[in-house]
Design a protein around this motif. Sequence first.
Motif, short mmCIF file in Angstrom:
data_model
loop_
_atom_site.label_atom_id
_atom_site.label_comp_id
_atom_site.label_asym_id
_atom_site.label_seq_id
_atom_site.Cartn_x
_atom_site.Cartn_y
_atom_site.Cartn_z
N LYS A 179 -3.24 -0.96 -8.96
CA LYS A 179 -3.91 -0.93 -7.78
C LYS A 179 -5.28 -1.86 -7.89
O LYS A 179 -5.38 -2.61 -6.92
CB LYS A 179 -4.33 0.78 -7.44
N SER A 221 0.85 4.18 -3.05
CA SER A 221 0.48 5.43 -2.73
C SER A 221 1.57 6.38 -3.08
O SER A 221 1.19 7.76 -3.50
CB SER A 221 -0.32 5.69 -1.44
N GLU A 222 2.72 5.93 -2.80
CA GLU A 222 3.82 6.69 -3.12
C GLU A 222 3.86 6.91 -4.49
O GLU A 222 4.10 8.39 -5.17
CB GLU A 222 5.25 6.16 -2.67
N THR A 280 -2.97 3.32 -11.47
CA THR A 280 -4.64 2.84 -11.27
C THR A 280 -4.74 1.21 -11.55
O THR A 280 -5.36 0.68 -10.89
CB THR A 280 -5.30 3.53 -12.03
N ARG A 313 0.85 -1.24 -0.08
CA ARG A 313 0.03 0.01 0.12
C ARG A 313 0.89 1.29 -0.10
O ARG A 313 0.53 2.15 -0.48
CB ARG A 313 -0.99 0.06 1.28
N ASN A 314 1.85 1.25 0.94
CA ASN A 314 2.75 2.44 0.86
C ASN A 314 3.38 2.79 -0.51
O ASN A 314 3.48 3.81 -1.04
CB ASN A 314 3.99 2.09 1.63
N ALA A 336 1.36 6.77 -6.63
CA ALA A 336 0.26 7.60 -7.11
C ALA A 336 0.60 9.07 -6.89
O ALA A 336 0.32 9.97 -7.78
CB ALA A 336 -1.10 7.06 -6.52
N HIS A 337 1.14 9.32 -5.64
CA HIS A 337 1.36 10.88 -5.25
C HIS A 337 2.10 11.39 -6.29
O HIS A 337 2.01 12.54 -6.76
CB HIS A 337 1.71 10.99 -3.84
#
Lengths: 600, 600
Positions: free
Chosen positions: B499, B468-469, B496, B464-465, B471-472
Amino acid sequence: MGEYVAPLKDMRFVLNNIVDLEGLSQIDTFSHAESDVVDAVLEEAAKLSGNVLSPLNWSGDQEKTSVKDGVVTSPAGWRDAYQQFAEGGWNGISAPEEFGGGGMPQAVSLATVEMWNSANLAFALCPLLTQGAIESLIAHGTEEQKNKYLEKLVTGEWTATMNLTESHAGSDVGALRTKAEPAEDGSWRISGQKIFITYGEHELAENIIHLVLARTPGSPAGTKGISLFIVPKYLVNDDGSLGERNDLQCVSLEEKIGIHASPTAVMSYGDNGGCIGYLIGGENNGMACMFTMMNNARLGVGTQGLAIAERAYQKAVEYALERRQGRAVGTPKGESAPIVRHADVRRMLMTMKSQIEAMRCLIYLNGESLDKGHNHPDPATRQSALDLAELLTPLSKAWSTDLGVELSSTAVQIHGGMGFIEETGVGQFYRDSRILPIYEGTNGIQALDLVGRKLALRGGEPVRNLLSEMAHYAEEMRGNDEGLNGIARQLDAAVTALKDATDWMYSNAPNDPNAAPAGATPYLRMFATTVGGYLLAKSAVKARTLLDAGDSDTDFLNGKITTARFFAAQILPQVAGLLGPVTEGADLLFAIDENNLVAS
Amino acid sequence: MGEYVAPLKDMRFVLNNIVDLEGLSQIDTFSHAESDVVDAVLEEAAKLSGNVLSPLNWSGDQEKTSVKDGVVTSPAGWRDAYQQFAEGGWNGISAPEEFGGGGMPQAVSLATVEMWNSANLAFALCPLLTQGAIESLIAHGTEEQKNKYLEKLVTGEWTATMNLTESHAGSDVGALRTKAEPAEDGSWRISGQKIFITYGEHELAENIIHLVLARTPGSPAGTKGISLFIVPKYLVNDDGSLGERNDLQCVSLEEKIGIHASPTAVMSYGDNGGCIGYLIGGENNGMACMFTMMNNARLGVGTQGLAIAERAYQKAVEYALERRQGRAVGTPKGESAPIVRHADVRRMLMTMKSQIEAMRCLIYLNGESLDKGHNHPDPATRQSALDLAELLTPLSKAWSTDLGVELSSTAVQIHGGMGFIEETGVGQFYRDSRILPIYEGTNGIQALDLVGRKLALRGGEPVRNLLSEMAHYAEEMRGNDEGLNGIARQLDAAVTALKDATDWMYSNAPNDPNAAPAGATPYLRMFATTVGGYLLAKSAVKARTLLDAGDSDTDFLNGKITTARFFAAQILPQVAGLLGPVTEGADLLFAIDENNLVAS
């Protein structure tokens, strides 16, 4: 090591359901190609390939060919095998009956070509080139030339070669320098050196007919100034008997990554000023003659890609059924499972199987298109069939040979550590297959042929026809069961992406000469994958129809549906993924200066 | 043949901009790893690899290793080369200084591993395994064992091997049968046969320390009952001098598709009942010890994939700049262009270059994560770094080795017909690379490790980390120039899709034990490709920043941006294309009965 077993049932399924074999046999030329005759032909070929050619494949790889004083020695057993091959009449299986050939449609003869190449690719190269030469002689030879050379090539008493490449002239055939000077008797004197000449020298047959591209004095530069010559190893007397040795020789053989038993010769012509050649097809018309030969050879090489993938697949399945490692889902505790029961191994096998079946559909259909194109009574049908054959040829060649390499590599992987050991034999397929994307026009050249010549063919009509045929098929097959609907959805998405890519090609090619070439390779992949998915969709529909009609071969027919569904779900999505890459244009390709490609 | 030139500039760019080398050097353990020291290390390694190892690569392939009466002969020059390698202290470059090592971070030592393997993969395997053994000894050895063995391994006076595989126990390590019986003096007597033992026997160094997995009496079945033993070729006296020859021998060497100069031995232990071994890490704790060694080795093998791709790329660029064929856009009439100017060739080169640079980012980052994970003062940072390293390891191993094969094949293709000729040398890379997706855990095993152990790690937090890293990052890099925006768009689409695939894995794995394994291989490809795109996006942003700050190395920095844009446009779209295949489930895989996979 298990020997090759020809997948006759799969082959017949394609001949009956993708190719219209029944329809072909109603064309005069092929009236004898009735179902039972074709069955008998395929069964005989299956025996020869499995019993004679396959057992020589690995030993041939290990022994290799060698050359001493211009004489080439083939591995043990190869001469006998060639005799059996020739005596079976296989060299001329698709040659017209008037020249002693079997008169079989290409669609059928390609099934035999597949078998020879699955069994023993290095062996099968020899007849592959001879068949090409036969076609070229039929199309371009004088009556005298046909009488002199054709029969012996058809019987396999002689073999033939194709001489294009010179060290500085590979893909750029027009750069060749071999010379032909006219002699007083109407023949020519050839001088020059050719490289990469497959079966350029051997002792399997009593004579070798070299077809050699050369330049005549004063000919225009480039491909427009090239002529084709018949250059026999032994000159042929008027009564057909062999005369003197011609002034040509094998200088050396290449040491190659694979196809070790196929002699790849450096050939020297006219070292003593006396190499006699005979013009075929008229001066400066060599490229046209060569293309006759090469188009046949390109489809043949595509078939080699299919063939080696099939052989590698058979070997991988055999190993996966035998080898036990770990527990699969459902394996009782304390036992180990054959690796075929592990999902990831099964994925590799299905990836092979589904693409092999798609290639087979494509290639046999390509053969049928040539059959109809040359023999159908209706001129319009002939034309559209020929157009389709032209369009499919680069797909057959490039896609099938890329997959030949990829799937041979997959077969190695399935073998784990054993796959890397030469003795296992699967590594030979990995090594042998690697030439296929290169020879008879690299796959890059095929892609350029597709986006250049083939998209431009008849104003784009053949492409448009095929695209709309596929789109309609996807449309029409909906409303079936969920399995077929799933295929239809994936096929529709692929055709839509392919259509977008095609539109982009037509719009952008005129403005930027690098635009189409930049996207050519992934475009070819899109195109061939979509056609493969389309033909497997057809297979699935035919299988469904047969099942609904009560055909009792349910395992086999349900397998066809599963295979098509797998291809649709796992392989077809690649197509849409390639739309972006195809339509990106050339800018980024050239943005880094060629001298900065390696940073220093 | 051009020798290997280490891409120092590219390496330094990754160490400074993807890896935080500056930050690493602020950790106590690495305080000496300052910029100028690292530069000096890399430059020395570049010299040794280019001047000494690279020239022995092709000759080693041709000469191969041979074995007679248990004595292995390496190709000419190899013994000297190994001496130089050992004298340079390269075996222990990342070993702690207390044992005589160089104490360099993995991130740096991996750059040297890349160099050895680009220069000469068959040679570099020997130190690769020795480094793994050093790590295992440090982690699990007793003080006495460390004192006895470590120093000589670090200096390279001795080498080491890993003995897992037996003929019936490959991926299924737990099935091994080699026995260890306790002796009265506290040592053990080993008996059994191991296969595929890399550098199992050779004369490059004076002793070989075999690490051997075996079962002790009454041990539990499977991997839980396996113990690791130190089994020296020559026993070591208490003063460190060499004693008697141990009862073990090389029975034979395998004939392989590639890495011909690396001896792959069948090793027999205890034929005369006197093979002495020493338990390391406690009874039944062998798998843990082996994993220490194997995780290091997996990252090392990933580096081999990167390395062989880089070498093949250098060779392909060299050829493409030299070889002239046909006219490219803009070539004057009558001239021919170097093939590097043809769009399709350039596409192949950029496809290589961009993926090579992405692999390098991934692998060095994986190294840095291990460095921080083991040495950072903050426990939380250590943990998250170790988690990241665990997550990245299967990506590094499988993606880089798959690409090693694919890109070596591309390099052959760029060479056209010459690529298939052994003497050209590029075929060696194609052959050598093929082992990489197989050993140290097949890539299928890596994919299962990813969807099994790694997704489950700490309740999924590391995954997850990272998601999201990424994606950000895609989000934040928008608003830059159009080039970077394009990268951001493609990266966002890839993240995307990844994920979604990850969510599917978490949702479906609990319900169907075959669901995750069925999609594991394409999922790993999605994951690694996305991470590669993310790290190249970072490269591009860093390059942009440096350019904006007035850095004068504009060609190089703009090249970084172009390479990242190419990867985003041409490679990243694969990711979304794999979402369907990953989330299809296992049904179609098993729908055809295993006995009907080959139709008869």
